[in-house]
Design a protein around this motif. Structure first.
Motif: not given
Length: 130
Positions: A101-111
């Motif tokens: 989770a990012n601070p802006d509410g979006s998400y990044d894929r880790e694996k």
């Protein structure tokens, strides 16, 4: 250490949670707990939890690979070589994207983690009943 879950959920209900999408068609994150197993090496038996994940579908197959892997696949296709598929249906497996989770509410894929469906024990803290 044995976990005791106060709530249970059927596999059909769990599958519906995994396939939930918002109004824009974006998968809704959930958590899963499963037991590891590697059929090739015979290793496994560890309980793993993915606290923030989404189910990947087949339309994301190329996008989950690196640009270098995609280029290799495209070159193989041009030569008439068909890349080996994951055979999710036959193997009863699914790919899950582990998110951060990012601070802006979006998400990044880790694996990306491949999990055998019958080894999934919990979803959102609820025990799955088969």
């Amino acid at each position: 250490m044995e976990k005791i879950f106060s709530e249970t959920i059927s596999y059909e209900q769990a599958r519906a949670i995994m396939e939930l999408r918002n109004a824009h068609g974006v998968a809704k994150p959930f958590s899963i707990g499963f037991v590891t197993f590697n059929k090739t090496t015979g290793e496994g038996g560890d309980y793993m939890e993915l606290p923030l994940t989404v189910l990947l579908d087949n339309s994301m197959a190329l996008s989950k690979k690196s640009p270098k892997q995609n280029l290799k696949i495209e070159r193989e296709l041009e030569k008439g070589i068909t890349p080996k598929g994951p055979n999710h249906w036959v193997n009863q497996t699914k790919n899950f994207a582990v998110l951060v989770a990012n601070p802006d509410g979006s998400y990044d894929r880790e694996k990306i983690v491949k999990v055998h469906l019958r080894l999934i024990l919990t979803i959102n803290g609820k025990e799955i009943i088969w």
